[in-house]
Design a protein around this motif. Structure first.
Motif, PDB file in Angstrom:
ATOM      1  N   THR A  45      -5.581   1.399   2.104  1.00 44.03           N
ATOM      2  CA  THR A  45      -6.354   0.566   1.186  1.00 44.03           C
ATOM      3  C   THR A  45      -7.850   0.751   1.387  1.00 44.03           C
ATOM      4  N   ASP A  52     -10.101  -3.159  -2.125  1.00 44.81           N
ATOM      5  CA  ASP A  52      -8.751  -3.705  -2.205  1.00 44.81           C
ATOM      6  C   ASP A  52      -8.540  -4.785  -1.142  1.00 44.81           C
ATOM      7  N   ALA A  63       0.844  -1.194   0.000  1.00 46.77           N
ATOM      8  CA  ALA A  63       0.000   0.000   0.000  1.00 46.77           C
ATOM      9  C   ALA A  63       0.876   1.239   0.000  1.00 46.77           C
TER      10      ALA A  63
END
Length: 84
Positions: free
Chosen positions: A25, A29, A8
């Motif tokens: 995120t 995701d 991330a």
């Protein structure tokens, strides 16, 4: 053999290396990562992430498909209370 990297990053291209998880995120995701984890044999997490975030690597949709947790550390003292 395949190796996948998922990391991330913030909009300015930085990873969250300065403290606890800050939510880079999205929910979508995280769902995608759950699917990817179900396809993996192992999941490697660095010792600092393990100590700071204590992440849960169990596949939510299919717990029996959870990858084997892997970490490599030389100087960090890991404790038995970690989810790993």
């Amino acid at each position: 053999m395949e190796v996948w990297l998922n990391m991330a990053l913030s909009a300015d291209g930085r990873s969250n290396s300065g403290g606890p998880w800050r939510g880079f995120t999205s929910r979508r995701d995280r769902q995608r990562m759950d699917v990817l984890r179900a396809e993996c044999d192992g999941l490697m997490i660095g010792p600092r992430t393990l100590l700071v975030d204590n992440p849960n690597v169990i596949v939510k949709a299919k717990p029996e498909a959870s990858p084997v947790p892997i970490t490599i550390c030389r100087n960090t003292k890991l404790t038995p209370d970690l989810r790993f």
